[in-house]
Design an enzyme around this catalytic site. Sequence first.
Site, short mmCIF file in Angstrom:
data_model
loop_
_atom_site.label_atom_id
_atom_site.label_comp_id
_atom_site.label_asym_id
_atom_site.label_seq_id
_atom_site.Cartn_x
_atom_site.Cartn_y
_atom_site.Cartn_z
N LYS A 164 -64.32 10.56 109.55
CA LYS A 164 -64.86 10.07 110.81
C LYS A 164 -64.27 8.69 111.09
O LYS A 164 -63.78 8.01 110.19
CB LYS A 164 -66.38 10.09 110.76
CG LYS A 164 -66.87 11.54 110.94
CD LYS A 164 -68.35 11.67 110.99
CE LYS A 164 -68.89 11.88 109.60
NZ LYS A 164 -70.35 11.90 109.56
N HIS A 185 -73.01 2.50 102.74
CA HIS A 185 -72.73 3.80 102.12
C HIS A 185 -71.34 4.27 102.54
O HIS A 185 -70.83 3.89 103.59
CB HIS A 185 -73.77 4.84 102.54
CG HIS A 185 -73.78 5.09 104.03
ND1 HIS A 185 -74.45 4.27 104.91
CD2 HIS A 185 -73.17 6.04 104.78
CE1 HIS A 185 -74.26 4.72 106.14
NE2 HIS A 185 -73.48 5.79 106.09
N GLU A 224 -70.95 3.68 115.62
CA GLU A 224 -71.49 4.70 114.71
C GLU A 224 -71.08 6.07 115.23
O GLU A 224 -71.13 6.33 116.43
CB GLU A 224 -73.02 4.59 114.66
CG GLU A 224 -73.72 5.68 113.85
CD GLU A 224 -73.42 5.64 112.35
OE1 GLU A 224 -72.23 5.73 111.98
OE2 GLU A 224 -74.38 5.52 111.56
N ALA A 262 -76.50 14.99 106.72
CA ALA A 262 -77.91 15.36 106.66
C ALA A 262 -78.25 16.12 107.94
O ALA A 262 -77.66 15.87 108.98
CB ALA A 262 -78.78 14.12 106.56
N ASP A 296 -67.97 10.60 105.99
CA ASP A 296 -68.21 9.26 106.50
C ASP A 296 -67.15 8.37 105.86
O ASP A 296 -66.88 8.52 104.66
CB ASP A 296 -69.60 8.79 106.04
CG ASP A 296 -70.60 8.68 107.18
OD1 ASP A 296 -70.27 9.06 108.31
OD2 ASP A 296 -71.72 8.19 106.92
N SER A 330 -73.57 0.08 111.10
CA SER A 330 -74.76 0.86 110.72
C SER A 330 -75.39 0.33 109.44
O SER A 330 -76.45 0.81 109.03
CB SER A 330 -74.39 2.34 110.53
OG SER A 330 -73.70 2.54 109.31
N CYS A 370 -75.64 14.00 110.95
CA CYS A 370 -74.26 14.47 111.13
C CYS A 370 -74.17 15.98 111.32
O CYS A 370 -73.32 16.45 112.08
CB CYS A 370 -73.41 13.97 109.97
SG CYS A 370 -73.29 12.15 110.04
N HIS A 390 -66.54 4.56 106.21
CA HIS A 390 -66.89 3.29 106.86
C HIS A 390 -66.11 2.11 106.30
O HIS A 390 -65.82 2.04 105.11
CB HIS A 390 -68.37 2.99 106.64
CG HIS A 390 -69.30 3.95 107.33
ND1 HIS A 390 -69.20 4.29 108.66
CD2 HIS A 390 -70.38 4.64 106.85
CE1 HIS A 390 -70.16 5.14 108.97
NE2 HIS A 390 -70.88 5.38 107.90
N ASP A 426 -70.04 16.01 105.18
CA ASP A 426 -70.40 14.80 104.44
C ASP A 426 -71.00 15.02 103.05
O ASP A 426 -71.97 14.37 102.68
CB ASP A 426 -71.38 13.95 105.26
CG ASP A 426 -70.76 13.44 106.56
OD1 ASP A 426 -69.62 13.84 106.88
OD2 ASP A 426 -71.42 12.64 107.25
ZN ZN Z 1 -72.60 6.61 107.81
#
Ligand code: ZN
Length: 208
Positions: free
Chosen positions: A112, A87, A119, A147, A68, A76, A151, A70, A26
């Site tokens: 992902k 984000h 999530e 982080a 990520d 989330s 993740c 999304h 990420d």
């Molecule tokens: Zn995320």
Amino acid sequence: MNRPTISSNFPERATASTHDALLIIDMQKDFLSGGALAVPYGVEVLPVLNSFIAEFVEKGFPIFATRDWHPRNHCSFEAQGGPWPAHCVQGTSGAEFAPALHLPPTTIVISKPSAPNKETYSAFEGTDLEKQLRDLDVRRLFVGGLATEYCVFHTVKDALRRGFAVQLLVDAIRPIKTEDGAKAESEMIRLGATPVLSDVEEPEEVEA
Ligand SMILES: [Zn+2]
């Protein structure tokens, strides 16, 4: 916020060999300074990851980068009652990999899952990451990115559970919260990850 100390009891210096892959978690603009969900000191991992990228490219070993990915209405996000500001929304600039990360064109990108109501912190969950690693006969993963306590942690846990060895790049991860990151790091090591360092000197100021 205190600057997280790079822990570890004299970890070894990491060197890649056959059956290794680099797994970068990420490293997207939204997780770096100026981003929607910036991880403190996240930019410091860039030179460290770049040194591993250079080594893996030179040796011809595989490099994976997770992201990520999304939808706009992801559960989330705060607007949907979740814990995070919006984000890494698909197709936005914030979802792009950090330009200062020197990913080669051969990088295998793992997005992902993008279901709005679920999530996913682990890059193994709902993706073909495991299959791709097995197809390449990868047995050990060098893991760094962001982080630490989300993740990175869940991906490392899932990798170990699936029988992959893990070299945890302790100077190439950063937490959202220092204490949680330290806990996650100890837990990954307790579960079997080996803490290792790069050869990169203490990072100076880096632009994201
Ligand atoms: Zn995320």
